[in-house]
Scaffold this motif. Structure first.
Motif, PDB file in Angstrom:
ATOM      1  N   PHE A  92      10.676  17.060 -12.517  1.00 32.41           N
ATOM      2  CA  PHE A  92      11.337  18.289 -11.823  1.00 32.41           C
ATOM      3  C   PHE A  92      12.455  18.851 -12.780  1.00 32.41           C
ATOM      4  CE2 PHE A  92      10.141  19.591  -7.403  1.00 32.41           C
ATOM      5  CZ  PHE A  92       8.716  18.875  -7.231  1.00 32.41           C
ATOM      6  N   ARG A  93      13.138  17.860 -13.108  1.00 28.80           N
ATOM      7  CA  ARG A  93      14.248  18.339 -13.919  1.00 28.80           C
ATOM      8  C   ARG A  93      14.014  18.981 -15.357  1.00 28.80           C
ATOM      9  NH1 ARG A  93      19.184  16.392 -13.137  1.00 28.80           N
ATOM     10  NH2 ARG A  93      18.650  14.704 -11.822  1.00 28.80           N
ATOM     11  N   ALA A  94      12.922  18.384 -16.031  1.00 28.18           N
ATOM     12  CA  ALA A  94      12.318  18.785 -17.130  1.00 28.18           C
ATOM     13  C   ALA A  94      12.155  20.315 -16.990  1.00 28.18           C
ATOM     14  CB  ALA A  94      11.197  17.937 -17.769  1.00 28.18           C
ATOM     15  N   VAL A 114      17.541  19.081  -9.509  1.00 28.99           N
ATOM     16  CA  VAL A 114      17.115  18.038  -8.446  1.00 28.99           C
ATOM     17  C   VAL A 114      17.859  16.645  -8.445  1.00 28.99           C
ATOM     18  CG1 VAL A 114      15.721  17.179 -10.410  1.00 28.99           C
ATOM     19  CG2 VAL A 114      15.022  16.548  -7.917  1.00 28.99           C
ATOM     20  N   GLU A 115      17.951  16.275  -7.368  1.00 24.44           N
ATOM     21  CA  GLU A 115      18.622  14.805  -7.005  1.00 24.44           C
ATOM     22  C   GLU A 115      17.524  13.855  -6.129  1.00 24.44           C
ATOM     23  OE1 GLU A 115      22.408  15.124  -5.069  1.00 24.44           O
ATOM     24  OE2 GLU A 115      23.188  16.273  -7.007  1.00 24.44           O
ATOM     25  N   THR A 116      17.958  12.569  -6.307  1.00 20.84           N
ATOM     26  CA  THR A 116      17.075  11.567  -5.525  1.00 20.84           C
ATOM     27  C   THR A 116      17.976  10.977  -4.670  1.00 20.84           C
ATOM     28  OG1 THR A 116      15.371  11.479  -7.329  1.00 20.84           O
ATOM     29  CG2 THR A 116      15.430   9.795  -5.550  1.00 20.84           C
ATOM     30  N   ASP A 117      17.581  10.669  -3.324  1.00 21.93           N
ATOM     31  CA  ASP A 117      18.234   9.925  -2.378  1.00 21.93           C
ATOM     32  C   ASP A 117      17.642   8.464  -2.418  1.00 21.93           C
ATOM     33  OD1 ASP A 117      19.750   8.717  -0.171  1.00 21.93           O
ATOM     34  OD2 ASP A 117      19.272  10.622   1.177  1.00 21.93           O
ATOM     35  N   PHE A 118      18.207   7.591  -3.202  1.00 26.08           N
ATOM     36  CA  PHE A 118      17.886   6.142  -3.170  1.00 26.08           C
ATOM     37  C   PHE A 118      18.823   5.454  -2.114  1.00 26.08           C
ATOM     38  CE2 PHE A 118      17.254   7.428  -7.765  1.00 26.08           C
ATOM     39  CZ  PHE A 118      15.911   7.269  -7.693  1.00 26.08           C
ATOM     40  N   SER A 119      19.413   5.946  -1.182  1.00 27.21           N
ATOM     41  CA  SER A 119      20.124   5.178  -0.195  1.00 27.21           C
ATOM     42  C   SER A 119      19.070   4.417   0.747  1.00 27.21           C
ATOM     43  CB  SER A 119      20.903   6.273   0.801  1.00 27.21           C
ATOM     44  OG  SER A 119      20.155   6.977   1.445  1.00 27.21           O
ATOM     45  N   ASP A 120      19.779   3.588   1.472  1.00 23.81           N
ATOM     46  CA  ASP A 120      18.726   2.714   2.317  1.00 23.81           C
ATOM     47  C   ASP A 120      18.736   3.237   3.906  1.00 23.81           C
ATOM     48  OD1 ASP A 120      19.037   0.748   0.528  1.00 23.81           O
ATOM     49  OD2 ASP A 120      20.990  -0.282   1.037  1.00 23.81           O
ATOM     50  N   GLU A 121      18.982   4.522   3.688  1.00 23.92           N
ATOM     51  CA  GLU A 121      18.764   5.411   5.070  1.00 23.92           C
ATOM     52  C   GLU A 121      17.175   5.553   5.213  1.00 23.92           C
ATOM     53  OE1 GLU A 121      21.165   6.636   7.194  1.00 23.92           O
ATOM     54  OE2 GLU A 121      22.630   7.675   6.176  1.00 23.92           O
TER      55      GLU A 121
END
Length: 583
Positions: A507-509, A514-521
């Protein structure tokens, strides 16, 4: 406005003005020694300014409301009497603010006093016949605010109580719901929630700090602005933030605008001023060489930060600041080019405003002010040129008599947002003065040197104010092309983090923010967080998506697209971005 509408508005204003007197009477019952100032009707309501022994609390507003209802039920009349100046002074002997107003009244002016029960006020009126004409279920006290007496920071700070009033409870309820929605959309509230910008009183009031997400939106706006300016024959310039005092003396700003300028800084035995305007600097570029009529017009644009000393009491979020970036431009042209250039600027302004979703646009023509430079015949010629441009575009317009800049008349464009509020954004100003003051010339067809005309214009107004209007217009749910984060990748669990990184990279390319949610939620919590941040696309990835090199998309509007090939998802979002589609 039709006669019927005008009469309805007049009746509402009379009712609201009467409510202001009722409120003042109730406040004096609570604080018998209070000093009263002024209490006019305003749009949708009224206010009154008081000098009180203590600060008004939210609980006090409820007590004052109940007292107002008792006054309304008393059926007290509004009795008008005409008094002499000496009689007025005697009546208000213990009211210093009223005495000041009385002293300033011309000897020839009729002085009227209205009495309602025990409350009397110096007032021109009109008022309702008696308080039975007011509906005790159709008003509400809203808030308090500080207000300097007569708007002067050197005078006492008073307490202003605001209220709203309507002829029936239904209209009041609708208005209060409208106010509640406006409060939700307040750009200061949304700016904090979405981490867009901040203001720091301790570091300098009226100065904006753009956070990364707010800066992303600003860059998108500015990139679009630059592209469209190049398409429309403009060139970019960059100029300093400060200049020697002679620039501002020559331009007339020190004479006409001094109170709104920052204090000078002394360097090398010369006074320097932070620039309140960009125009003298653009003129310096012009005067750097000789120019023929064949070269004109020059269209020079600059996103130039300027500094103006706004009184602290008038500062308001991004809408009224002391340091801001004007989307400024100056068109330097021959006299016979000016009408065409003004028309093109007006068309360009309308295009830019409509590109951001504003369709309800009105024009206001501001004419020669009392303090101005130049001959009246030149003002008349310039004003007529602006009027012709407005009429050719078929815009409805009003006339602001005396509202022009000191160096020329102007057109202001105002837009209505989704809440029906009007905002002044674009300005087009005619200038036949600065070319004389700075000895600007061009060589005409006959070989003689002549003065060019200048058009000053800002299409968005200031980036800060425009940004604030956009935030409130969209309620923070920006169109995809403006959203600071256009897509949030949400892995169903940590097992799919590597695939989420791959999706983000693709997506960024493509140019998607764009961001990614790597949280433990949990996944649902991540989706809720993304929705709270008003992100247009939530890209959910789990085992099926990883195996098929696909994504499942949850759209901010509630739609869902499952198992979409990654390439198709990227293309779908890019199409939305490139089309600059509005919500």
């Amino acid at each position: 406005m039709s006669d019927k509408e005008a009469k309805k508005l007049e009746k509402q204003q009379t009712m609201r003005h009467s409510m202001a007197h009722v409120m003042a009477g109730a406040v004096l019952k609570m604080f018998p020694d209070a000093k009263i100032a002024i209490g006019p009707a305003i749009e949708n309501g009224f206010y009154y300014d008081f000098d009180l022994p203590r600060s008004i609390t939210p609980d006090d507003l409820g007590v004052i409301e109940e007292s107002m209802k008792e006054i309304i039920k008393s059926r007290s009349g509004f009795e008008r009497s005409v008094v002499s100046k000496e009689e007025a002074k005697a009546l208000f002997a213990d009211q210093p603010y009223k005495l000041e107003l009385i002293e300033e009244l011309p000897e020839t002016e009729e002085i009227s006093v209205y009495q309602m029960g025990d409350f009397k006020d110096l007032c021109r009126g009109p008022h309702v016949e008696d308080t039975s004409r007011l509906n005790p279920q159709s008003f509400k006290l809203l808030k308090t605010a500080g207000a300097y007496w007569r708007g002067d920071e050197k005078r006492p700070m008073l307490q202003r109580i605001y209220g709203t009033a309507f002829s029936n409870p239904k209209d009041l309820k609708m208005h209060l719901q409208h106010l509640e929605e406006m409060e939700k959309r307040d750009h200061r509230k949304i700016g904090k929630e979405l981490d867009l910008f901040s203001l720091h009183e301790e570091a300098g009031p009226g100065m904006v700090y753009w956070h990364p997400k707010g800066a992303r939106i600003r860059v998108a706006i500015e990139d679009f602005w630059r592209q469209e300016h190049y398409k429309n024959g403009y060139e970019m310039v960059f100029t300093p933030h400060v200049g020697k005092s002679w620039l501002w003396e020559t331009s007339g700003h020190l004479g006409f605008y001094n109170e709104s300028m920052f204090q000078p800084m002394e360097m090398d035995k010369s006074d320097y001023y932070a620039k309140p305007m960009n125009c003298p600097f653009h003129i310096m570029i012009y005067n750097n060489g000789k120019h023929s009529y064949r070269e004109l017009p020059f269209r020079w644009a600059e996103l130039g930060t300027v500094y103006r000393y706004e009184k602290s009491g008038t500062l308001h979020g991004l809408m009224r600041v002391r340091g801001f970036t004007q989307d400024d431009a100056h068109i330097i042209c021959t006299p016979d080019q000016v009408e065409d250039e003004i028309l093109e600027v007006l068309r360009f302004s309308l295009f830019m405003l409509r590109s951001f979703g504003f369709e309800d646009i009105s024009a206001y023509l501001s004419t020669m002010p009392e303090k101005s430079v130049g001959e009246k015949k030149d003002w008349d010629l310039a004003t007529e040129s602006l009027r012709k441009a407005i009429e050719k575009e078929g815009l409805e317009y009003g006339v602001d008599e005396g509202g022009g800049a000191f160096y020329g008349p102007k057109i202001d464009l105002k837009v209505k947002d989704t809440m029906g509020r009007e905002w002044q954004l674009s300005t087009v100003q005619f200038d036949f003065n600065l070319s004389e003051r700075f000895d600007m010339v061009f060589v005409d067809k006959d070989g003689k040197e002549k003065r060019p005309f200048m058009i000053h214009r800002a299409l968005l107004g200031s980036i800060e104010r425009f940004f604030g209007v956009l935030v409130e217009n969209f309620g923070g749910a920006f169109p995809v092309w403006l959203s600071p984060v256009q897509a949030m990748v949400i892995p169903v669990s940590a097992k799919f983090d590597d695939y989420a990184k791959e999706v983000e990279k693709n997506f960024r390319a493509a140019g998607i923010r764009v961001e990614t949610d790597f949280s433990d939620e949990r996944m649902n919590a991540k989706i809720r967080n993304a929705q709270t941040q008003k992100i247009p696309y939530m890209i959910v990835v789990g085992e099926n998506e990883m195996n098929e090199k696909a994504v499942s998309i949850r759209i901010r509007t509630g739609e869902q697209k499952n198992g979409m090939p990654m390439h198709d998802a990227v293309q779908m979002i890019m199409d939305k971005i490139e089309s600059k589609e509005l919500p």
